[in-house]
Design an enzyme around this catalytic site. Structure first.
Site, PDB file in Angstrom:
ATOM      1  N   TYR A 160       0.932  -1.048   0.058  1.00 41.66           N
ATOM      2  CA  TYR A 160      -0.093   0.138  -0.026  1.00 41.66           C
ATOM      3  C   TYR A 160       1.009   1.307   0.017  1.00 41.66           C
ATOM      4  CZ  TYR A 160      -4.511   2.513   0.632  1.00 41.66           C
ATOM      5  OH  TYR A 160      -5.378   3.266   0.465  1.00 41.66           O
ATOM      6  N   LYS A 167      -3.252   8.388   3.092  1.00 42.69           N
ATOM      7  CA  LYS A 167      -4.360   8.174   3.832  1.00 42.69           C
ATOM      8  C   LYS A 167      -4.157   8.505   5.346  1.00 42.69           C
ATOM      9  CE  LYS A 167      -7.179   6.251   0.511  1.00 42.69           C
ATOM     10  NZ  LYS A 167      -8.339   7.251   0.024  1.00 42.69           N
TER      11      LYS A 167
HETATM   12  C1  1JT Z   1      -5.445   3.637  -4.744  1.00 41.01           C
HETATM   13  C2  1JT Z   1      -5.285   2.343  -5.317  1.00 41.01           C
HETATM   14  C3  1JT Z   1      -6.213   3.802  -3.489  1.00 41.01           C
HETATM   15  C4  1JT Z   1      -5.839   1.426  -4.583  1.00 41.01           C
HETATM   16  C5  1JT Z   1      -6.449   1.504  -3.288  1.00 41.01           C
HETATM   17  C6  1JT Z   1      -6.840   2.859  -2.874  1.00 41.01           C
HETATM   18  N1  1JT Z   1      -7.471   2.520  -1.722  1.00 41.01           N
HETATM   19  C7  1JT Z   1      -7.590   1.112  -1.255  1.00 41.01           C
HETATM   20  N2  1JT Z   1      -7.070   0.648  -2.571  1.00 41.01           N
HETATM   21  C8  1JT Z   1      -7.080  -0.785  -2.602  1.00 41.01           C
HETATM   22  C9  1JT Z   1      -5.616  -1.470  -2.433  1.00 41.01           C
HETATM   23  C10 1JT Z   1      -4.578  -1.261  -2.982  1.00 41.01           C
HETATM   24  C11 1JT Z   1      -3.443  -1.688  -2.482  1.00 41.01           C
HETATM   25  C12 1JT Z   1      -3.250  -2.667  -1.324  1.00 41.01           C
HETATM   26  C13 1JT Z   1      -4.466  -2.852  -0.709  1.00 41.01           C
HETATM   27  C14 1JT Z   1      -5.584  -2.236  -1.100  1.00 41.01           C
HETATM   28  C15 1JT Z   1      -4.435   2.199  -6.315  1.00 41.01           C
HETATM   29  C16 1JT Z   1      -4.488   3.408  -7.296  1.00 41.01           C
HETATM   30  C17 1JT Z   1      -4.060   4.577  -6.373  1.00 41.01           C
HETATM   31  C18 1JT Z   1      -5.151   4.907  -5.307  1.00 41.01           C
HETATM   32  O1  1JT Z   1      -1.962  -2.999  -1.186  1.00 41.01           O
HETATM   33  C19 1JT Z   1      -2.247  -4.272  -0.330  1.00 41.01           C
HETATM   34  C20 1JT Z   1      -1.866  -1.496  -3.322  1.00 41.01           C
END
Ligand code: 1JT
Length: 259
Positions: A160, A167
């Site tokens: 993430y 965030k």
């Molecule tokens: C963005 C992305 C914001 C993915 C996101 C996000 N908020 C939640 N997710 C889902 C997620 C993404 C990752 C993760 C876990 C959940 C991608 C585009 C940018 C904004 O890592 C374990 C990478």
């Protein structure tokens, strides 16, 4: 039935519908069921096309659909002055926008570039402050602003990375905005949603693993749905949550409580 929600015929701005799976679309469905007036903003032409199709094929209606690029102060100003002109009073705003460069979610966090860091912060966190500032003059009857967050803001969720830091800044901004806008009876809260397969989650190699782990270990032994995030968002936008501000509300099957 007694109207506990008090969102009927009130005006809500929804920012960040990219497609049918978007959390913002879940919020739109819940608000629509409750009789609210919906105003949508989009950035990409592709999102506009998708949104138009969704509005055609469902009974969800839009009072207005406007372009708004949250990386651009003038664009935000213009969008909200058009909304204010037509709707008059804004009662709520849904900020469901985040972006980062894909390489910053793939590479090791230590290799985050200055530009990638700034871009994720600008799009995913600063944008809430700019949006709140432009919405405030039209929220003359008080109201509610919500933003979407994720557990990666507070804990290390592998991959993430730069979004987690963005965030974290978003959640902190929610608290400072709640303080500033409280005297205008504008509440500001965030929903920390559990993992859901949205467009944003696409291309995250470990995403299926995350979903399985939640099914196995979370108190509710299942993942959450877009509709569940939509319904809690409705509650946070409604009169039911009138005493709540500056809060991060988890809609995650209870996963965040695990040690
Ligand atoms: C963005 C992305 C914001 C993915 C996101 C996000 N908020 C939640 N997710 C889902 C997620 C993404 C990752 C993760 C876990 C959940 C991608 C585009 C940018 C904004 O890592 C374990 C990478």
């Amino acid at each position: 039935m007694i109207d506990l929600l008090k969102v009927k015929d009130k005006n809500f701005v929804i920012m960040g519908v990219a497609n049918e799976r978007s959390l913002a679309w879940g919020v739109a469905k819940s608000l629509h069921q409750a009789g609210a007036n919906l105003i949508f903003t989009y950035r990409k032409e592709r999102s506009y096309t998708k949104l138009t199709k969704l509005l055609e094929k469902t009974d969800v209606e839009a009072q207005q659909v406007l372009a708004c690029d949250v990386n651009d102060d003038e664009s935000i100003k213009k969008a909200f002055s058009k909304i204010g002109e037509e709707a008059g009073i804004i009662h709520g705003v849904v900020h469901s926008i985040a972006f980062a460069h894909s390489e910053d979610l793939k590479n090791n966090f230590v290799n985050t570039t200055r530009e990638g860091y700034a871009f994720a912060q600008d799009t995913s966190s600063y944008s809430l402050i700019a949006v709140a500032r432009e919405a405030q003059p039209f929220m003359t009857e008080g109201g509610s602003i919500i933003a979407m967050s994720y557990l990666g803001a507070e804990r290390v969720v592998e991959g993430y990375n730069v979004m987690g830091v963005a965030k974290a800044a978003l959640e902190s901004s929610v608290k400072y905005l709640a303080m500033d806008l409280g005297s205008s009876n504008i509440r500001v809260n965030a929903i920390s949603a559990g993992a859901i397969k949205t467009l944003a989650a696409k291309g995250v190699p470990s995403f299926n693993e995350i979903l399985h782990k939640i099914e196995e270990t979370a108190p509710l032994k299942r993942n959450v749905t877009q509709e569940e995030v939509g319904d809690m968002s409705l509650a946070m936008l409604s009169n039911l949550s009138r005493g709540v501000t500056g809060e991060i509300v988890y809609v995650d099957s209870g996963y965040n409580i695990l040690g």
